[in-house]
Write a protein that holds these residues in place. Structure first.
Motif, short mmCIF file in Angstrom:
data_model
loop_
_atom_site.label_atom_id
_atom_site.label_comp_id
_atom_site.label_asym_id
_atom_site.label_seq_id
_atom_site.Cartn_x
_atom_site.Cartn_y
_atom_site.Cartn_z
N VAL A 72 0.85 -1.19 0.00
CA VAL A 72 0.00 0.00 0.00
C VAL A 72 0.88 1.24 0.00
CG1 VAL A 72 -1.72 1.31 1.31
CG2 VAL A 72 -1.89 -1.19 1.15
N GLY A 73 0.54 2.20 -0.84
CA GLY A 73 1.30 3.44 -0.93
C GLY A 73 2.49 3.37 -1.86
N THR A 74 2.49 2.39 -2.76
CA THR A 74 3.59 2.28 -3.73
C THR A 74 3.07 2.48 -5.15
OG1 THR A 74 3.34 -0.12 -3.97
CG2 THR A 74 4.88 0.67 -2.28
N ARG A 101 6.92 0.99 -11.61
CA ARG A 101 6.87 0.62 -13.02
C ARG A 101 7.37 -0.81 -13.16
NH1 ARG A 101 7.80 4.85 -17.62
NH2 ARG A 101 6.37 3.86 -19.06
N THR A 102 6.64 -1.60 -13.95
CA THR A 102 6.96 -3.01 -14.09
C THR A 102 6.55 -3.49 -15.47
OG1 THR A 102 6.65 -5.18 -13.06
CG2 THR A 102 4.73 -3.74 -13.13
N LEU A 103 6.91 -4.73 -15.76
CA LEU A 103 6.44 -5.38 -16.98
C LEU A 103 5.25 -6.26 -16.62
CD1 LEU A 103 9.68 -6.45 -18.86
CD2 LEU A 103 8.07 -4.65 -19.47
N CYS A 108 2.15 -0.07 -11.55
CA CYS A 108 1.28 -0.76 -10.59
C CYS A 108 1.14 0.18 -9.40
CB CYS A 108 1.91 -2.10 -10.18
SG CYS A 108 1.02 -3.00 -8.92
N VAL A 109 -0.04 0.76 -9.21
CA VAL A 109 -0.27 1.78 -8.19
C VAL A 109 -1.19 1.18 -7.12
CG1 VAL A 109 -1.19 4.10 -7.76
CG2 VAL A 109 -0.06 3.57 -9.95
N VAL A 122 -4.42 0.07 -9.14
CA VAL A 122 -4.63 0.73 -10.43
C VAL A 122 -3.43 0.42 -11.32
CG1 VAL A 122 -4.87 2.96 -11.62
CG2 VAL A 122 -5.99 2.59 -9.40
N PHE A 123 -3.71 0.02 -12.55
CA PHE A 123 -2.66 -0.21 -13.54
C PHE A 123 -2.73 0.89 -14.58
CE2 PHE A 123 -3.13 -4.46 -11.80
CZ PHE A 123 -1.81 -4.80 -11.59
#
Length: 186
Positions: free
Chosen positions: A136-138, A141-143, A151-152, A160-161
């Motif tokens: 939580v709170g991150t 950026r990822t694949l 990835c939020v 949220v993506f």
């Protein structure tokens, strides 16, 4: 002159929404985004939001958000501002920043569930991130299925993506496939 109307990143007049087992999947068409670049050693709070460090997320009151994108650069957003000139609003609030409108470059999909375990099960199959990077709170950026995405993690039950608008259909397909898989295997 022909009648013009706004369309979503998926080419529809209305935002995509689906209930898949215990999950709600929704396209966030009202999310406005702007890239903010600040000169070194500048202290600023665009729209009153703290600018976090790498992997960090600030989700403020009034549905504003900010997350780190790269050294000296952040993405700033607001959930209800996609119809206006969001970049101009951010630039007026932080005149020393270089601000670029990003709203139409990205697509955002929100997955909600009634339990943190359900979201964790989905994340384990979607992104190759260690647990601390998807807490939580991150905002990391990822694949994801060979696509770059943020990835939020807003809460334990909501992720949220953010992906490139040009890959909206592929991103939706990847999300739906994993949600259907999780629904069947439970």
């Amino acid at each position: 002159m022909p009648d013009l109307y706004a369309i979503t990143a998926l080419g529809k007049r209305t935002a995509y929404r689906a209930e898949i087992g215990p999950y709600a999947l929704a396209e966030m068409t009202e999310l406005a985004l702007a890239s903010v670049v600040l000169p070194p050693d500048t202290q600023a709070k665009p729209l009153g939001l703290e600018l976090p460090g790498p992997g960090g997320l600030t989700w403020g009151a009034g549905d504003g958000l900010a997350f780190w994108a790269s050294p000296g650069q952040w993405m700033v957003g607001r959930q209800d501002a996609a119809g206006g000139d969001f970049a101009a609003m951010v630039a007026a609030a932080v005149p020393e920043a270089r601000v670029t409108e990003q709203t139409d470059a990205w697509v955002a999909f929100k997955i909600s569930a009634n339990a943190a375990e359900a979201i964790e099960n989905v994340l384990e199959r979607l992104v190759n991130l260690p647990r601390p990077a998807r807490g939580v709170g991150t905002a990391t950026r990822t694949l994801m299925h060979h696509m770059s995405a943020f990835c939020v993690m807003r809460s334990e039950t909501e992720v949220v993506f953010l992906g490139m608008r040009s890959q909206a259909q592929s991103l939706l397909h990847a999300l739906e496939a994993v949600l259907h898989q999780r629904r069947v295997s439970r």
